[in-house]
Scaffold this active site. Structure first.
Site, PDB file in Angstrom:
ATOM      1  N   GLY A  18       0.783  -1.230   0.000  1.00 41.13           N
ATOM      2  CA  GLY A  18       0.000   0.000   0.000  1.00 41.13           C
ATOM      3  C   GLY A  18       0.813   1.277   0.000  1.00 41.13           C
ATOM      4  O   GLY A  18       0.379   2.288   0.575  1.00 41.13           O
ATOM      5  N   THR A  19       1.974   1.293  -0.681  1.00 42.90           N
ATOM      6  CA  THR A  19       2.728   2.554  -0.698  1.00 42.90           C
ATOM      7  C   THR A  19       2.031   3.612  -1.562  1.00 42.90           C
ATOM      8  O   THR A  19       2.142   4.801  -1.286  1.00 42.90           O
ATOM      9  CB  THR A  19       4.192   2.352  -1.147  1.00 42.90           C
ATOM     10  OG1 THR A  19       4.210   1.834  -2.481  1.00 42.90           O
ATOM     11  CG2 THR A  19       4.931   1.419  -0.212  1.00 42.90           C
ATOM     12  N   ASN A  20       1.303   3.169  -2.589  1.00 41.64           N
ATOM     13  CA  ASN A  20       0.512   4.149  -3.349  1.00 41.64           C
ATOM     14  C   ASN A  20      -0.579   4.760  -2.472  1.00 41.64           C
ATOM     15  O   ASN A  20      -0.821   5.968  -2.508  1.00 41.64           O
ATOM     16  CB  ASN A  20      -0.121   3.490  -4.580  1.00 41.64           C
ATOM     17  CG  ASN A  20       0.794   3.518  -5.785  1.00 41.64           C
ATOM     18  OD1 ASN A  20       0.947   4.561  -6.421  1.00 41.64           O
ATOM     19  ND2 ASN A  20       1.417   2.397  -6.077  1.00 41.64           N
ATOM     20  N   MET A 135      -4.494  -6.984  -6.476  1.00 42.10           N
ATOM     21  CA  MET A 135      -3.998  -8.041  -7.358  1.00 42.10           C
ATOM     22  C   MET A 135      -5.074  -9.058  -7.755  1.00 42.10           C
ATOM     23  O   MET A 135      -4.778 -10.237  -7.922  1.00 42.10           O
ATOM     24  CB  MET A 135      -2.821  -8.760  -6.692  1.00 42.10           C
ATOM     25  CG  MET A 135      -1.711  -7.839  -6.240  1.00 42.10           C
ATOM     26  SD  MET A 135      -1.174  -6.726  -7.553  1.00 42.10           S
ATOM     27  CE  MET A 135       0.348  -7.470  -7.989  1.00 42.10           C
ATOM     28  N   ASN A 156      -7.029   2.293 -12.427  1.00 44.14           N
ATOM     29  CA  ASN A 156      -5.955   1.376 -12.025  1.00 44.14           C
ATOM     30  C   ASN A 156      -4.615   2.031 -12.301  1.00 44.14           C
ATOM     31  O   ASN A 156      -4.488   2.832 -13.217  1.00 44.14           O
ATOM     32  CB  ASN A 156      -6.055   0.063 -12.821  1.00 44.14           C
ATOM     33  CG  ASN A 156      -5.008  -0.949 -12.382  1.00 44.14           C
ATOM     34  OD1 ASN A 156      -4.733  -1.094 -11.180  1.00 44.14           O
ATOM     35  ND2 ASN A 156      -4.392  -1.629 -13.316  1.00 44.14           N
ATOM     36  N   HIS A 158      -0.767   0.924 -13.308  1.00 40.88           N
ATOM     37  CA  HIS A 158      -0.040  -0.243 -13.822  1.00 40.88           C
ATOM     38  C   HIS A 158       1.448   0.096 -13.922  1.00 40.88           C
ATOM     39  O   HIS A 158       1.806   1.152 -14.455  1.00 40.88           O
ATOM     40  CB  HIS A 158      -0.587  -0.636 -15.195  1.00 40.88           C
ATOM     41  CG  HIS A 158       0.094  -1.843 -15.729  1.00 40.88           C
ATOM     42  ND1 HIS A 158      -0.176  -3.111 -15.249  1.00 40.88           N
ATOM     43  CD2 HIS A 158       1.090  -1.988 -16.640  1.00 40.88           C
ATOM     44  CE1 HIS A 158       0.608  -3.979 -15.862  1.00 40.88           C
ATOM     45  NE2 HIS A 158       1.385  -3.325 -16.711  1.00 40.88           N
TER      46      HIS A 158
HETATM   47  C1  GRF Z   1       2.485  -0.918  -7.789  1.00 45.06           C
HETATM   48  O1  GRF Z   1       3.695  -1.060  -8.499  1.00 45.06           O
HETATM   49  C2  GRF Z   1       1.307  -0.818  -8.728  1.00 45.06           C
HETATM   50  O2  GRF Z   1       1.622  -0.203  -9.955  1.00 45.06           O
HETATM   51  C3  GRF Z   1       0.978  -2.267  -8.965  1.00 45.06           C
HETATM   52  O3  GRF Z   1       1.183  -2.893  -7.738  1.00 45.06           O
HETATM   53  C4  GRF Z   1       2.153  -2.170  -6.979  1.00 45.06           C
HETATM   54  C5  GRF Z   1       1.521  -1.844  -5.664  1.00 45.06           C
HETATM   55  O4  GRF Z   1       2.416  -1.288  -4.762  1.00 45.06           O
HETATM   56  N1  GRF Z   1      -0.355  -2.412  -9.511  1.00 45.06           N
HETATM   57  P1  GRF Z   1       1.890  -0.682  -3.380  1.00 45.06           P
HETATM   58  O5  GRF Z   1       1.042  -1.760  -2.725  1.00 45.06           O
HETATM   59  O6  GRF Z   1       1.111   0.553  -3.674  1.00 45.06           O
HETATM   60  O7  GRF Z   1       3.147  -0.422  -2.599  1.00 45.06           O
END
Ligand code: GRF
Length: 272
Positions: A18-20, A135, A156, A158
């Site tokens: 979940g870093t995003n 995922m 999404n 990617h």
């Molecule tokens: C990211 O690289 C995103 O593009 C892909 O999965 C990864 C998720 O990373 N779909 P995080 O969980 O947000 O760290």
């Protein structure tokens, strides 16, 4: 007295670190994300994204796909599944197992979980559903539930420059292919695998002494900027989607600061 316009509300779906999501939380706290993260959901109980949401006092839920899978198949076997799975199977493009009964079991599990996700998401009245490292495949049922009235409401991110390298290993595939530039993409979700209309992309250089970890770290820096920017563009009404009779689509971003924003993404990964 006139009220200030209310902020856009988003749901964020995660499966792992979940870093995003964290980048969105931080930008929201700093006032630079023009959206409220109304709810976070995960398909697995151990996703650290759920903890991140909890720390930020954002409602967080797990819909455990593992157990939902068996339950969905059982409900279908009893003839009580509330969605027409044959019709869904004709529309879906992602499950390719030639065994129809097996595809149906998979669909039943996924849709059963998705119905529960949607029940929770809908109780938070969000404008967009943002997949951020989620995922799982999303079925046409989920897509149709949110894409109503001609609008697209599922996004999404990617980790590759689509249409190259769809699937779950964008950074690995980009690096293994020997690409000299990698990229990331934010797109609307459609019924294919990472095939939906592209809203934004950014690129980063791949240098001679790089490895997959370095490439991923560089790409993620861009992911954090670009995903939030896309949400802000949507919030500002700057995302225009044209759909052509032959099925092609094209997104235009009408933000007057578009070029400056693109330049800032390039400086972020300047190899100099
Ligand atoms: C990211 O690289 C995103 O593009 C892909 O999965 C990864 C998720 O990373 N779909 P995080 O969980 O947000 O760290």
């Amino acid at each position: 007295m006139p009220q200030p316009p209310s902020k856009m509300r988003i749901a964020v779906l995660v499966s792992g670190g979940g870093t995003n999501l964290q980048a969105m939380i931080d930008k929201s706290a700093a006032g630079v994300l023009l959206a409220d993260i109304a709810v976070v959901l995960s398909d697995r109980p151990d996703a650290y994204g759920l903890t991140r949401a909890g720390k930020a006092a954002i409602p967080a839920y797990c819909v455990d796909y593992k157990s939902m899978k068996a339950e969905g198949a059982r409900i279908d076997a009893e003839g009580k599944f509330p969605v027409d799975l044959d019709e869904l199977d004709r529309r879906q493009k992602i499950l390719r197992n030639p065994d129809g009964a097996e595809r149906r079991r998979r669909l039943a599990g996924l849709v059963h979980a998705e119905r529960e996700m949607a029940r929770i998401i809908d109780s938070y009245q969000v404008d967009y559903v943002c997949l951020a490292g989620f995922m799982r495949l999303v079925t046409p049922w989920f897509i149709g539930h949110y894409n109503t009235g001609g609008a697209r409401r599922i996004l999404n991110i990617h980790p590759a420059l689509l249409p190259s390298f769809p699937g779950q290993h964008g950074y690995e595939d980009t690096f293994a292919y020997g690409c000299k530039w990698g990229g990331i993409t934010v797109h609307f979700v459609d019924e294919g695998e990472d095939t939906g209309p592209i809203i934004a992309q950014a690129v980063y250089p791949i240098l001679p002494d790089d490895d997959t970890d370095k490439v991923r770290a560089r790409g993620l820096q861009l992911e954090y900027e670009v995903y939030s920017q896309v949400i802000n563009w949507l919030s500002g009404g700057f995302v225009i989607l044209d759909e052509f009779p032959d099925g092609r689509t094209r997104v235009s971003v009408t933000d007057p600061a578009y070029r400056e924003t693109l330049k800032s993404w390039m400086h972020l990964v300047d190899p100099a």
